[in-house]
Design a protein around this motif. Structure first.
Motif, PDB file in Angstrom:
ATOM      1  N   TYR A   1      39.026  32.816  37.699  1.00  7.40           N
ATOM      2  CA  TYR A   1      37.627  33.231  37.661  1.00  7.40           C
ATOM      3  C   TYR A   1      37.583  34.734  37.851  1.00  7.40           C
ATOM      4  O   TYR A   1      38.305  35.271  38.685  1.00  7.40           O
TER       5      TYR A   1
ATOM      6  N   SER B   1      39.479  35.559  41.196  1.00  7.35           N
ATOM      7  CA  SER B   1      39.696  34.516  42.192  1.00  7.35           C
ATOM      8  C   SER B   1      40.582  33.428  41.614  1.00  7.35           C
ATOM      9  O   SER B   1      40.467  33.098  40.434  1.00  7.35           O
TER      10      SER B   1
ATOM     11  N   GLY C   1      40.303  30.505  42.897  1.00  5.70           N
ATOM     12  CA  GLY C   1      39.359  29.393  42.914  1.00  5.70           C
ATOM     13  C   GLY C   1      39.599  28.381  44.005  1.00  5.70           C
ATOM     14  O   GLY C   1      38.696  27.663  44.391  1.00  5.70           O
TER      15      GLY C   1
ATOM     16  N   LEU D   1      37.563  35.947  47.052  1.00  4.20           N
ATOM     17  CA  LEU D   1      37.631  36.898  45.946  1.00  4.20           C
ATOM     18  C   LEU D   1      38.588  38.017  46.331  1.00  4.20           C
ATOM     19  O   LEU D   1      38.639  38.426  47.497  1.00  4.20           O
TER      20      LEU D   1
END
Lengths: 111, 122
Positions: free
Chosen positions: A32, A92, A94, A99
């Motif tokens: 992400y 990220s 995830g 983050l």
């Protein structure tokens, strides 16, 4: 080597120019990819995010991820003085909702 | 809209003082985070919490502690403030697990920030 590298700038461009902001990362588990914008004396706010490789467009903003080269880009078309801010990339993996933050690039749009 | 509120925008403290920074979120988020932000260094994670009374060390926990007695509130404590703790402190929250507005997929990772507390230790 930091997990996420981002040129701190400042990057100064004239109003109306196309802006390219970039990050590189080292962790292949990232899936992400967030972009945050932070105005002076304010907290960061989410601008947009992408999942896996490819492009995502939102108005004048386009986020691009190339997982093969571990390269993240944010393009701003028809830049405005109100776009002057610091832009932070934050990928990220995830799994734990953390983050990993780039240092942020300070962008200045000159009228 | 998600709202994360930090109790103070600006604080000036003296070396050795005990300092409390408070953060409250109103979105029933599970996760809360404390960062500090310094020029050229970006955001550095101090502590985070994924549940009430739970805490995990981040990258730079030394000199700090945290408390999460209620889901909506996450406090950062500087036990004995030092000049090298002069910084911008940012609180964030993420991930609503159930009910209306439950976050799923990549949105689970989105963090919402407060306005920040600029702390000066003299």
């Amino acid at each position: 080597q930091k997990e996420v590298e981002q040129d701190p700038g400042p990057l100064s461009v004239p109003e109306g120019a196309i802006v390219s902001l970039n990050c590189t990362y080292s962790n292949s588990a990232f899936q992400y990819f967030m972009w945050y914008r932070q105005y002076s004396r304010k907290g960061p706010e989410l601008l947009m995010y992408t999942y896996s490789s490819g492009n995502k467009e939102d108005g004048r903003f386009t986020a691009q991820v190339d997982k093969s080269s571990k390269y993240i880009s944010l393009f701003i078309r028809d830049s405005q003085p109100s776009d002057s801010a610091t832009y932070l990339c934050a990928p990220s993996a995830g799994s734990n909702y953390q983050l990993i933050w780039g240092a942020g690039t300070k962008l200045i749009i000159k009228p | 809209d998600v709202k994360v509120t930090q109790s103070s925008r600006y604080l000036v403290k003296r070396t050795g003082e005990k300092v409390f920074l408070e953060c409250v979120q109103d979105m029933d988020h599970e996760n809360m985070f404390w960062y500090r932000q310094d020029p050229g260094l970006g955001l550095r994670l101090i502590y985070f919490s994924y549940d009430v009374k739970m805490k995990e060390k981040g990258d730079i926990p030394e000199g700090y502690s945290v408390s999460r007695e209620k889901k909506e509130r996450f406090s950062l404590i500087l036990e004995s403030a030092s000049t090298n703790q002069t910084s911008m402190y940012l609180c964030a929250s993420s991930f609503r697990k159930s009910g209306g507005g439950q976050t799923v997929g990549p949105a689970k990772n989105i963090q919402y920030f407060g306005a920040g507390t600029r702390l000066s230790v003299l």
